[in-house]
Design a protein around this motif. Structure first.
Motif, PDB file in Angstrom:
ATOM      1  N   LEU A 137       3.701  11.044 -11.120  1.00 35.30           N
ATOM      2  CA  LEU A 137       4.646  12.047 -11.602  1.00 35.30           C
ATOM      3  C   LEU A 137       4.203  12.684 -12.911  1.00 35.30           C
ATOM      4  CD1 LEU A 137       7.925  10.106 -10.770  1.00 35.30           C
ATOM      5  CD2 LEU A 137       6.971  12.065  -9.537  1.00 35.30           C
ATOM      6  N   LYS A 138       3.147  12.147 -13.540  1.00 33.39           N
ATOM      7  CA  LYS A 138       2.633  12.743 -14.773  1.00 33.39           C
ATOM      8  C   LYS A 138       1.592  13.829 -14.503  1.00 33.39           C
ATOM      9  CE  LYS A 138       3.361   8.622 -17.639  1.00 33.39           C
ATOM     10  NZ  LYS A 138       2.715   7.631 -18.539  1.00 33.39           N
ATOM     11  N   ARG A 139       1.162  13.917 -13.250  1.00 41.17           N
ATOM     12  CA  ARG A 139       0.156  14.933 -12.898  1.00 41.17           C
ATOM     13  C   ARG A 139       0.527  15.496 -11.533  1.00 41.17           C
ATOM     14  NH1 ARG A 139      -4.979  16.133 -14.694  1.00 41.17           N
ATOM     15  NH2 ARG A 139      -6.299  17.245 -13.222  1.00 41.17           N
ATOM     16  N   THR A 140       1.220  16.603 -11.530  1.00 42.23           N
ATOM     17  CA  THR A 140       1.724  17.187 -10.280  1.00 42.23           C
ATOM     18  C   THR A 140       1.153  18.577 -10.044  1.00 42.23           C
ATOM     19  OG1 THR A 140       3.683  17.970 -11.485  1.00 42.23           O
ATOM     20  CG2 THR A 140       3.856  15.854 -10.352  1.00 42.23           C
ATOM     21  N   TRP A 141      -0.038  18.857 -10.542  1.00 40.11           N
ATOM     22  CA  TRP A 141      -0.683  20.154 -10.350  1.00 40.11           C
ATOM     23  C   TRP A 141      -2.086  19.923  -9.799  1.00 40.11           C
ATOM     24  CZ3 TRP A 141       0.853  18.052 -14.972  1.00 40.11           C
ATOM     25  CH2 TRP A 141      -0.157  17.555 -15.806  1.00 40.11           C
ATOM     26  N   ARG A 142      -2.664  20.975  -9.280  1.00 39.59           N
ATOM     27  CA  ARG A 142      -3.989  20.872  -8.660  1.00 39.59           C
ATOM     28  C   ARG A 142      -5.060  20.710  -9.722  1.00 39.59           C
ATOM     29  NH1 ARG A 142      -7.157  25.276  -9.217  1.00 39.59           N
ATOM     30  NH2 ARG A 142      -6.189  27.211  -9.959  1.00 39.59           N
ATOM     31  N   LEU A 162       0.494  15.614  -0.986  1.00 38.81           N
ATOM     32  CA  LEU A 162       0.671  14.261  -0.452  1.00 38.81           C
ATOM     33  C   LEU A 162       0.914  14.302   1.059  1.00 38.81           C
ATOM     34  CD1 LEU A 162       0.809  11.338  -1.558  1.00 38.81           C
ATOM     35  CD2 LEU A 162       3.287  11.588  -1.640  1.00 38.81           C
ATOM     36  N   VAL A 163       1.718  15.251   1.502  1.00 37.62           N
ATOM     37  CA  VAL A 163       1.981  15.399   2.944  1.00 37.62           C
ATOM     38  C   VAL A 163       0.684  15.708   3.685  1.00 37.62           C
ATOM     39  CG1 VAL A 163       3.083  16.869   4.671  1.00 37.62           C
ATOM     40  CG2 VAL A 163       4.402  16.053   2.708  1.00 37.62           C
ATOM     41  N   GLN A 215      11.228   0.604  -7.455  1.00 34.84           N
ATOM     42  CA  GLN A 215      10.498   1.574  -8.266  1.00 34.84           C
ATOM     43  C   GLN A 215       9.880   2.668  -7.401  1.00 34.84           C
ATOM     44  OE1 GLN A 215      10.871   1.380 -11.597  1.00 34.84           O
ATOM     45  NE2 GLN A 215      12.152  -0.356 -10.987  1.00 34.84           N
ATOM     46  N   GLN A 216       9.333   2.304  -6.246  1.00 35.01           N
ATOM     47  CA  GLN A 216       8.735   3.311  -5.369  1.00 35.01           C
ATOM     48  C   GLN A 216       9.800   4.200  -4.759  1.00 35.01           C
ATOM     49  OE1 GLN A 216       5.791   4.223  -5.134  1.00 35.01           O
ATOM     50  NE2 GLN A 216       5.469   5.268  -3.189  1.00 35.01           N
ATOM     51  N   TRP A 217      10.962   3.660  -4.422  1.00 36.51           N
ATOM     52  CA  TRP A 217      12.073   4.464  -3.908  1.00 36.51           C
ATOM     53  C   TRP A 217      12.472   5.511  -4.928  1.00 36.51           C
ATOM     54  CZ3 TRP A 217      17.575   4.358  -5.111  1.00 36.51           C
ATOM     55  CH2 TRP A 217      18.378   5.030  -4.167  1.00 36.51           C
ATOM     56  N   LYS A 218      12.525   5.137  -6.196  1.00 34.18           N
ATOM     57  CA  LYS A 218      12.889   6.082  -7.250  1.00 34.18           C
ATOM     58  C   LYS A 218      11.793   7.125  -7.447  1.00 34.18           C
ATOM     59  CE  LYS A 218      14.545   4.173 -10.985  1.00 34.18           C
ATOM     60  NZ  LYS A 218      14.696   3.205 -12.105  1.00 34.18           N
ATOM     61  N   ARG A 219      10.526   6.710  -7.348  1.00 33.31           N
ATOM     62  CA  ARG A 219       9.425   7.676  -7.495  1.00 33.31           C
ATOM     63  C   ARG A 219       9.455   8.707  -6.375  1.00 33.31           C
ATOM     64  NH1 ARG A 219       6.359   2.997  -9.620  1.00 33.31           N
ATOM     65  NH2 ARG A 219       5.910   2.354  -7.477  1.00 33.31           N
ATOM     66  N   LEU A 220       9.699   8.259  -5.151  1.00 32.95           N
ATOM     67  CA  LEU A 220       9.771   9.187  -4.026  1.00 32.95           C
ATOM     68  C   LEU A 220      10.910  10.184  -4.204  1.00 32.95           C
ATOM     69  CD1 LEU A 220       9.158   6.652  -1.124  1.00 32.95           C
ATOM     70  CD2 LEU A 220       7.720   8.634  -1.627  1.00 32.95           C
ATOM     71  N   GLY A 270       0.834  -1.205   0.000  1.00 34.74           N
ATOM     72  CA  GLY A 270       0.000   0.000   0.000  1.00 34.74           C
ATOM     73  C   GLY A 270       0.862   1.245   0.000  1.00 34.74           C
ATOM     74  N   PHE A 271       1.599   1.460  -1.093  1.00 33.52           N
ATOM     75  CA  PHE A 271       2.498   2.603  -1.169  1.00 33.52           C
ATOM     76  C   PHE A 271       1.731   3.917  -1.279  1.00 33.52           C
ATOM     77  CE2 PHE A 271       5.812  -0.345  -3.212  1.00 33.52           C
ATOM     78  CZ  PHE A 271       6.412  -0.579  -1.991  1.00 33.52           C
ATOM     79  N   LEU A 272       2.431   5.011  -0.993  1.00 35.90           N
ATOM     80  CA  LEU A 272       1.863   6.337  -1.211  1.00 35.90           C
ATOM     81  C   LEU A 272       1.586   6.528  -2.700  1.00 35.90           C
ATOM     82  CD1 LEU A 272       4.265   8.421   1.058  1.00 35.90           C
ATOM     83  CD2 LEU A 272       1.889   7.865   1.539  1.00 35.90           C
ATOM     84  N   PRO A 273       0.418   7.060  -3.062  1.00 39.36           N
ATOM     85  CA  PRO A 273       0.085   7.237  -4.484  1.00 39.36           C
ATOM     86  C   PRO A 273       0.844   8.419  -5.094  1.00 39.36           C
ATOM     87  CG  PRO A 273      -1.682   8.085  -3.115  1.00 39.36           C
ATOM     88  CD  PRO A 273      -0.682   7.466  -2.172  1.00 39.36           C
ATOM     89  N   ILE A 274       1.824   8.130  -5.915  1.00 39.14           N
ATOM     90  CA  ILE A 274       2.633   9.174  -6.535  1.00 39.14           C
ATOM     91  C   ILE A 274       2.422   9.106  -8.048  1.00 39.14           C
ATOM     92  CG2 ILE A 274       4.972  10.022  -6.952  1.00 39.14           C
ATOM     93  CD1 ILE A 274       5.771   8.874  -4.266  1.00 39.14           C
TER      94      ILE A 274
END
Length: 487
Positions: A251-256, A278-279, A322-327, A245-249
């Motif tokens: 990277l293709k959509r980083t705006w409101r 996310l925080v 993969q999640q480490w790299k995304r973070l 259950g990783f944090l949902p990241i």
């Protein structure tokens, strides 16, 4: 173990076959016929895993905590993520994980039946005999070269070796604490799921090298079928391999939601808004109040950075890599957060340095298991954060982020010969061949910095688009640029 002394925290591993790969934290070894467990476990988090062979076999492991688990996850800033659950039992902490020949993994005795309860009592009663026979391995956080050598020496030399061993041991324990100080029961349950509880109430969170998040899994039609569960004991194995259950990241959509034009472009290049969102979502709420404690949300990101890295280090888990790299890509491409979240950003850089110092513990090296890309992704991210820090923080201004980045920059320069300042990197020049001919060479990733090639600005003649609004053209232009800003 003298009968007058209470046993130290110990984990017993009865019926473990010889020549089984056993790992505890950052130390791995092959078991012997006389190996029955590990004693003198220090307080804090531990990860114990096994494998039938040293490589190319499924690894199964579990996280457990020695001591008061309500203290877990505080970190250096004492930001507790859990609430104390009452006084802990004063009885000695004895963990019993029995080898299961059907699943080829360790399972704890839960005490659901009389046979389990009698077996637990028998193992605990024989603890003193195992201690005296040398069947319990003393916990070591790191093995020094002096410990690997059994050659006798003079008394002064042996004294120096003993002192070096103690220094090595203390360094190893300090490294492990710094690599796990943001892990908490709350975070473990979010990522792995509910823990398994043994007969004495000790929780443990099970992980295998095949565990994965759904976004990283390869779903093949005809292979991912329920028929697999018809095989003997397969149901138990699948139950252990829970989805992360990783944090949902994204990277293709980083705006409101609803952002257009320049706002979307800036949010794609500076991911501070996505980080803050996310925080906020994973921060704890104060009952009856609207405000949130964002330090707890930041601790969730730090804890997941620690968890994913250690699962790559010990289990070589692809999904965690993969999640480490995304973070890292989300955090290290932020600009406003360098000032707005100075304590958090500096702790990320400090943690990253500790992780890189141990990345060679992975078989073959951390970057080598990442395929052809290797460490290029991290070098690019560090180059970007170096440029952002130099632009955001005025020269001569004290900053925790700059201090930690300077330490990290010195280390990667010495270890990998990485140059993080763009002005110091030659991107275009003349190369002389062996026959004297000179040709012009240019770095492959230079287009993004020079805004050439596919990264060149697009010029639109508005007179040819009389029926198209300027806002629609901007949205179309931004959509084409968003993918470019990721590289």
């Amino acid at each position: 173990m003298p009968p007058s002394h209470q046993p130290s925290p110990t984990i017993l591993l009865p019926q473990l076959p010889p020549k089984t790969l056993v790992g505890i934290d950052l130390v791995a070894f092959s078991s012997t016929a006389n190996f029955h467990g590990i004693r003198d476990l220090p307080r804090g988090w531990h990860f114990l895993y096994t494998g039938t062979t040293e490589s190319f076999s499924l690894r199964c492991g579990a996280w457990f905590y020695v001591g008061d688990i309500s203290c877990a996850g505080k970190g250096d800033n004492e930001t507790a993520l859990v609430v104390a659950q009452g006084p802990q039992a004063l009885a000695p902490e004895i963990y019993i994980w029995k080898w299961d020949t059907q699943t080829e993994s360790l399972s704890s005795l839960t005490g659901d039946n009389d046979a389990d309860r009698q077996e637990v009592m028998r193992y605990k009663a024989n603890l003193g005999a195992l201690w005296q026979s040398g069947g319990l391995f003393r916990f070591r956080s790191r093995v020094s070269p002096a410990m690997l050598s059994n050659k006798p020496g003079s008394a002064p030399a042996e004294a120096r070796q003993a002192e070096e061993n103690e220094e090595t041991e203390e360094d190893g324990r300090r490294d492990w604490r710094q690599l796990t100080d943001r892990l908490s029961p709350e975070l473990m349950s979010r990522i792995i799921g509910d823990p398994e509880v043994d007969i004495d109430g000790h929780p443990r969170w099970m992980v295998t090298s095949a565990s994965t998040a759904n976004r990283d899994a390869d779903h093949i039609p005809g292979v991912d079928s329920p028929a697999v569960e018809e095989e003997p004991n397969s149901g138990k194995i699948l139950e252990q391999e829970k989805e992360f259950g990783f944090l949902p990241i994204d990277l293709k959509r980083t705006w409101r939601e609803g952002a257009i034009g320049r706002e979307r472009t800036e949010a794609a290049q500076d991911k501070s808004w996505a980080l803050g969102d996310l925080v906020f979502k994973y921060s704890s709420r104060v009952p009856g109040e609207v405000t949130v404690d964002e330090r707890t949300g930041e601790a969730q990101l730090l804890g997941e950075l620690q968890f994913t890295f250690l699962m790559v280090l010990t289990m070589m888990n692809f999904s965690c890599l993969q999640q480490w790299k995304r973070l890292l890509e989300l955090i290290l491409t932020c600009r406003r957060a360098i000032m707005d979240r100075e304590a958090f950003m500096s702790e990320v850089l400090r943690l990253l340095l500790r992780q890189l110092e141990r990345c060679d513990d992975v078989e073959g090296g951390l970057f080598e298991i990442d395929g052809d890309e290797g460490g290029e992704f991290l070098r690019n991210l560090l180059t970007k954060i170096r440029q952002s820090v130099d632009e955001v923080i005025p020269q001569g201004t004290e900053s925790m982020v700059k201090t930690e980045l300077d330490k990290l920059e010195v280390w990667v320069k010495e270890e990998y010969d990485w140059e993080l300042k763009r002005d110091s990197i030659v991107r275009r020049g003349m190369l002389q061949l062996e026959d004297g001919e000179e040709i012009e060479m240019e770095m492959a990733d230079n287009d993004a910095d020079e805004e050439t090639g596919e990264y060149a600005p697009m010029i639109v003649d508005l007179e040819e688009h009389d029926n198209v609004s300027v806002a629609e053209l901007e949205e179309e232009d931004e959509a084409s640029d968003l993918e470019d800003t990721r590289y």
